[in-house]
Design a protein around this motif. Structure first.
Motif, short mmCIF file in Angstrom:
data_model
loop_
_atom_site.label_atom_id
_atom_site.label_comp_id
_atom_site.label_asym_id
_atom_site.label_seq_id
_atom_site.Cartn_x
_atom_site.Cartn_y
_atom_site.Cartn_z
N UNK A 172 0.82 -1.21 0.00
CA UNK A 172 0.00 0.00 0.00
C UNK A 172 0.85 1.26 0.00
N UNK A 173 1.89 1.26 -0.81
CA UNK A 173 2.67 2.48 -1.01
C UNK A 173 4.07 2.46 -0.43
N UNK A 174 4.37 1.50 0.46
CA UNK A 174 5.70 1.45 1.04
C UNK A 174 5.64 1.40 2.56
N UNK A 175 6.65 1.95 3.20
CA UNK A 175 6.74 1.91 4.67
C UNK A 175 5.93 3.08 5.25
N UNK A 176 4.96 2.75 6.08
CA UNK A 176 4.13 3.77 6.71
C UNK A 176 4.72 4.18 8.05
N UNK A 177 4.43 5.40 8.48
CA UNK A 177 4.95 5.94 9.73
C UNK A 177 4.58 5.02 10.90
N UNK A 178 5.60 4.64 11.67
CA UNK A 178 5.36 3.78 12.83
C UNK A 178 5.52 2.30 12.55
N UNK A 179 5.74 1.93 11.31
CA UNK A 179 5.90 0.52 10.97
C UNK A 179 7.34 0.05 11.15
N UNK A 180 7.47 -1.22 11.48
CA UNK A 180 8.78 -1.88 11.53
C UNK A 180 8.76 -3.04 10.55
N UNK A 181 9.69 -3.04 9.63
CA UNK A 181 9.77 -4.12 8.65
C UNK A 181 10.89 -5.07 9.03
N UNK A 182 10.64 -6.34 8.86
CA UNK A 182 11.66 -7.37 9.06
C UNK A 182 11.80 -8.13 7.75
N UNK A 183 13.02 -8.14 7.20
CA UNK A 183 13.26 -8.75 5.89
C UNK A 183 14.11 -10.01 6.08
N UNK A 184 13.60 -11.14 5.63
CA UNK A 184 14.31 -12.41 5.73
C UNK A 184 14.77 -12.85 4.34
N UNK A 185 15.98 -13.40 4.28
CA UNK A 185 16.47 -13.99 3.04
C UNK A 185 17.68 -14.84 3.37
N UNK A 186 17.99 -15.77 2.48
CA UNK A 186 19.20 -16.57 2.66
C UNK A 186 20.44 -15.68 2.55
#
Length: 282
Positions: A172-186
């Motif tokens: 929905x547009x990207x990172x919103x204020x107050x959000x925390x993203x966790x990115x997993x990959x090998x």
């Protein structure tokens, strides 16, 4: 140790009795003596010289404290340090006044006790380490222009686009204020490179303050990747310093506009937790 205007104000409010350890109180006494004698901020040289007069049984402890103070004193985190020191001084003034007022009150001297607390309140209000509004006009052109650009951008408005269309569509547009993203990959799937691109996008496109925390590896590697992004030069060439004079000049001019927007902080200690990152954000 690095801000003379700050030192002038701090001298009036910091008291040796506020310190909880003798070595720290001693360090502050050296600062005070140096100021009284020379009217100059104290550097590490007078501190090192003063160590010679410390008794042998205490020299190691005092030297360790001096090392710690010098290390902290050379980190120019002005606003954070001033806020912490202001709060510390205000608490000490209150604590001292409270003890004196309690003694007077117990001696049936209610009016004197009230006067002590009233004077302490006035003193607390006067503790202020904010810098005066003073500027070197001709030398400040770059800073003024940078600030003008930043004021046209609301750092809390809208969402932060990632620069990846499919990802923005999904979120929905990207990172919103107050959000925390966790990115997993090998391993070796470009997670770090993707984060560098996010920092690049945040600073160059959005002009937003950005903290890049490195929990594994070296900050110099991340800095080289950012240089590669901004210069559009190959990472391998950047690592070897193979940047043309023309490109270096262009980078230098752009970095002058972006100065203060990106911090790369390496935290490789095994016990790092969210409080360390929170402190770094402050």
């Amino acid at each position: 140790m690095i801000d003379e205007a700050f030192a002038v104000k701090a001298i009036d409010h910091v008291d040796r009795g506020h310190f909880t350890t003798q070595p720290l109180g001693w360090v502050w006494s050296v600062f005070e003596r140096h100021w009284e004698e020379y009217r100059m901020r104290c550097t590490d040289i007078p501190l090192r010289d003063a160590l010679r007069s410390v008794p042998a049984d205490r020299s190691a402890t005092y030297a360790a404290e001096v090392d710690a103070v010098v290390a902290l004193g050379n980190v120019p985190e002005g606003a954070f340090v001033k806020a912490k020191l202001k709060d510390w001084c205000q608490r000490n003034v209150f604590a001292e006044a409270h003890q004196e007022a309690a003694r007077l009150f117990n001696d049936k001297k209610e009016i004197d006790a009230y006067d002590v607390m009233a004077k302490a309140q006035d003193r607390i209000q006067q503790i202020d380490f904010d810098s005066v509004d003073r500027q070197w006009f001709f030398a400040g052109l770059t800073d003024r222009q940078r600030d003008r650009h930043r004021k046209t951008i609301d750092p809390n408005a809208g969402v932060f686009t990632t620069g990846v269309r499919q990802l923005d569509d999904t979120t929905d547009g990207g990172v919103h204020l107050g959000e925390l993203w966790v990115v997993f990959a090998y391993a070796k799937r470009c997670k770090s490179l993707w984060l560098v691109n996010q920092g690049f996008h945040a600073t160059r496109v959005h002009r937003r303050p950005t903290l890049h925390v490195v929990l594994e590896g070296h900050g110099s590697q991340i800095a080289a990747r950012y240089d590669a992004c901004f210069s559009q030069e190959l990472y391998t060439n950047v690592k070897k310093g193979e940047i043309s004079p023309q490109l270096f000049s262009a980078m230098h001019n752009e970095y002058a506009q972006l100065r203060g927007l990106l911090v790369i902080r390496t935290l490789n200690d095994w016990d790092v937790n969210v409080t360390h990152i929170s402190a770094e954000l402050d």
